[in-house]
Design a protein around this motif. Structure first.
Motif, mmCIF file in Angstrom:
data_model
loop_
_atom_site.group_PDB
_atom_site.id
_atom_site.type_symbol
_atom_site.label_atom_id
_atom_site.label_comp_id
_atom_site.label_asym_id
_atom_site.label_seq_id
_atom_site.Cartn_x
_atom_site.Cartn_y
_atom_site.Cartn_z
ATOM 1 N N MET A 18 0.819 -1.213 0.000
ATOM 2 C CA MET A 18 0.000 0.000 0.000
ATOM 3 C C MET A 18 0.848 1.257 0.000
ATOM 4 O O MET A 18 2.045 1.218 0.302
ATOM 5 C CB MET A 18 -0.925 0.003 1.210
ATOM 6 N N GLY A 19 0.228 2.378 -0.345
ATOM 7 C CA GLY A 19 0.907 3.670 -0.333
ATOM 8 C C GLY A 19 -0.091 4.787 -0.594
ATOM 9 O O GLY A 19 -1.288 4.545 -0.759
ATOM 10 N N THR A 67 -6.059 2.223 -8.593
ATOM 11 C CA THR A 67 -6.583 3.586 -8.512
ATOM 12 C C THR A 67 -6.696 3.953 -7.046
ATOM 13 O O THR A 67 -7.174 3.145 -6.243
ATOM 14 C CB THR A 67 -7.965 3.664 -9.193
ATOM 15 N N THR A 68 -6.262 5.151 -6.698
ATOM 16 C CA THR A 68 -6.339 5.578 -5.301
ATOM 17 C C THR A 68 -7.795 5.786 -4.878
ATOM 18 O O THR A 68 -8.632 6.200 -5.675
ATOM 19 C CB THR A 68 -5.535 6.876 -5.053
ATOM 20 N N ASN A 69 -8.058 5.503 -3.602
ATOM 21 C CA ASN A 69 -9.404 5.681 -3.064
ATOM 22 C C ASN A 69 -9.629 7.149 -2.682
ATOM 23 O O ASN A 69 -8.789 8.008 -2.969
ATOM 24 C CB ASN A 69 -9.657 4.735 -1.883
ATOM 25 N N ARG A 70 -10.694 7.430 -2.005
ATOM 26 C CA ARG A 70 -11.017 8.829 -1.676
ATOM 27 C C ARG A 70 -10.024 9.464 -0.707
ATOM 28 O O ARG A 70 -10.016 10.670 -0.525
ATOM 29 C CB ARG A 70 -12.444 8.949 -1.146
ATOM 30 N N TYR A 71 -9.181 8.645 -0.082
ATOM 31 C CA TYR A 71 -8.154 9.155 0.826
ATOM 32 C C TYR A 71 -6.778 9.221 0.153
ATOM 33 O O TYR A 71 -5.775 9.458 0.825
ATOM 34 C CB TYR A 71 -8.070 8.274 2.075
ATOM 35 N N GLY A 72 -6.734 8.972 -1.154
ATOM 36 C CA GLY A 72 -5.464 9.005 -1.875
ATOM 37 C C GLY A 72 -4.622 7.754 -1.664
ATOM 38 O O GLY A 72 -3.442 7.736 -1.988
ATOM 39 N N MET A 73 -5.217 6.690 -1.157
ATOM 40 C CA MET A 73 -4.475 5.467 -0.864
ATOM 41 C C MET A 73 -4.730 4.416 -1.942
ATOM 42 O O MET A 73 -5.863 4.217 -2.369
ATOM 43 C CB MET A 73 -4.894 4.894 0.487
ATOM 44 N N TYR A 112 7.599 13.092 -6.883
ATOM 45 C CA TYR A 112 8.164 11.766 -6.639
ATOM 46 C C TYR A 112 7.318 10.815 -7.472
ATOM 47 O O TYR A 112 6.188 10.523 -7.116
ATOM 48 C CB TYR A 112 8.087 11.384 -5.161
ATOM 49 N N LYS A 113 7.848 10.351 -8.604
ATOM 50 C CA LYS A 113 7.026 9.543 -9.499
ATOM 51 C C LYS A 113 7.186 8.045 -9.324
ATOM 52 O O LYS A 113 6.409 7.274 -9.857
ATOM 53 C CB LYS A 113 7.240 9.942 -10.952
ATOM 54 N N SER A 114 8.210 7.604 -8.573
ATOM 55 C CA SER A 114 8.307 6.185 -8.253
ATOM 56 C C SER A 114 9.026 6.023 -6.926
ATOM 57 O O SER A 114 9.790 6.891 -6.517
ATOM 58 C CB SER A 114 9.022 5.402 -9.356
ATOM 59 N N THR A 115 8.756 4.914 -6.274
ATOM 60 C CA THR A 115 9.388 4.642 -4.988
ATOM 61 C C THR A 115 9.597 3.152 -4.803
ATOM 62 O O THR A 115 8.781 2.352 -5.248
ATOM 63 C CB THR A 115 8.568 5.192 -3.809
ATOM 64 N N THR A 116 10.706 2.814 -4.189
ATOM 65 C CA THR A 116 10.956 1.433 -3.779
ATOM 66 C C THR A 116 11.155 1.372 -2.272
ATOM 67 O O THR A 116 11.271 0.296 -1.708
ATOM 68 C CB THR A 116 12.213 0.861 -4.474
ATOM 69 N N ASP A 117 11.205 2.545 -1.626
ATOM 70 C CA ASP A 117 11.401 2.592 -0.177
ATOM 71 C C ASP A 117 10.132 2.124 0.520
ATOM 72 O O ASP A 117 9.037 2.539 0.170
ATOM 73 C CB ASP A 117 11.754 4.005 0.281
ATOM 74 N N GLU A 118 10.309 1.274 1.509
ATOM 75 C CA GLU A 118 9.149 0.704 2.177
ATOM 76 C C GLU A 118 9.419 0.488 3.652
ATOM 77 O O GLU A 118 10.557 0.438 4.100
ATOM 78 C CB GLU A 118 8.784 -0.638 1.545
ATOM 79 N N ILE A 119 8.321 0.361 4.368
ATOM 80 C CA ILE A 119 8.348 -0.081 5.755
ATOM 81 C C ILE A 119 7.618 -1.419 5.752
ATOM 82 O O ILE A 119 6.499 -1.516 5.246
ATOM 83 C CB ILE A 119 7.621 0.912 6.677
ATOM 84 N N ILE A 130 2.696 -6.557 5.713
ATOM 85 C CA ILE A 130 2.255 -5.307 5.101
ATOM 86 C C ILE A 130 3.490 -4.548 4.645
ATOM 87 O O ILE A 130 4.414 -4.335 5.430
ATOM 88 C CB ILE A 130 1.448 -4.445 6.091
ATOM 89 N N TYR A 131 3.498 -4.174 3.387
ATOM 90 C CA TYR A 131 4.579 -3.372 2.824
ATOM 91 C C TYR A 131 3.999 -2.001 2.499
ATOM 92 O O TYR A 131 3.182 -1.861 1.598
ATOM 93 C CB TYR A 131 5.153 -4.039 1.573
ATOM 94 N N SER A 132 4.408 -1.012 3.281
ATOM 95 C CA SER A 132 3.923 0.351 3.105
ATOM 96 C C SER A 132 4.998 1.152 2.363
ATOM 97 O O SER A 132 6.086 1.379 2.889
ATOM 98 C CB SER A 132 3.628 0.978 4.470
ATOM 99 N N LEU A 133 4.697 1.564 1.136
ATOM 100 C CA LEU A 133 5.652 2.291 0.306
ATOM 101 C C LEU A 133 5.580 3.790 0.600
ATOM 102 O O LEU A 133 4.532 4.313 0.998
ATOM 103 C CB LEU A 133 5.362 2.042 -1.170
ATOM 104 N N ASN A 134 6.694 4.478 0.404
ATOM 105 C CA ASN A 134 6.721 5.933 0.592
ATOM 106 C C ASN A 134 5.708 6.604 -0.331
ATOM 107 O O ASN A 134 5.407 6.094 -1.410
ATOM 108 C CB ASN A 134 8.114 6.489 0.312
#
Length: 150
Positions: A18-19, A67-73, A112-119, A130-134
């Motif tokens: 997610m992100g 597609t992002t939801n109403r919260y941009g996620m 920031y158009k792409s990210t591989t950084d995650e928590i 759960i992999y949460s991307l920047n």
């Protein structure tokens, strides 16, 4: 001699990637008080999971658009990966999220158009990972000096 049978433990993993996507109003690559999340934006997710578990060595690769939801996620849920205990196995994961399109004509320049950084968060008891991307962002074509200063 006891012939007690132990039930099989559920070894199916539940993996979530997610992100967030937001509009960076001040074009400074940070979420300011004037920034807002962007619902309806398109994101591409590319992931590879390599798992080493005593009885298996598997690699799972996939690419999907979300597609992002109403919260941009945006969120991708992989409900079951048989034989892989993601929270316990040695999983070498790599996920990348890339911006595809903005839902806002006023904020559609990729920042920031792409990210591989995650928590990564792993819960052994539920075999949940759960992999949460920047966060990714778009910017307006012009910065409002009245809102953002120089």
């Amino acid at each position: 001699m006891s012939s007690k049978v132990e039930p099989l433990k559920n070894t199916s993993a539940h993996i979530t990637v997610m992100g967030l996507v937001y509009c960076d109003i001040c074009s400074n690559n940070s979420f300011s008080r004037h920034s807002y999340f962007l619902p309806g934006s398109e994101v591409r997710i590319d992931c590879k999971f390599k798992a080493s578990w005593p009885k298996t060595r598997e690699q799972i690769s996939f690419s999907v658009n979300r597609t992002t939801n109403r919260y941009g996620m945006y969120k991708l849920e992989i409900p079951s990966v048989d034989g892989i205990a993601c929270a316990q196995a040695a999983i070498d994961s790599s996920c990348e999220a890339s911006l595809m399109s903005s839902s806002s004509k006023a904020c559609n320049i990729p920042g920031y158009k792409s990210t591989t950084d995650e928590i990564a968060i792993k819960v052994k008891q539920q075999n949940l990972c759960i992999y949460s991307l920047n966060a990714l962002n778009f910017r307006p074509s012009k910065t409002d000096a009245g809102l953002c200063g120089n």
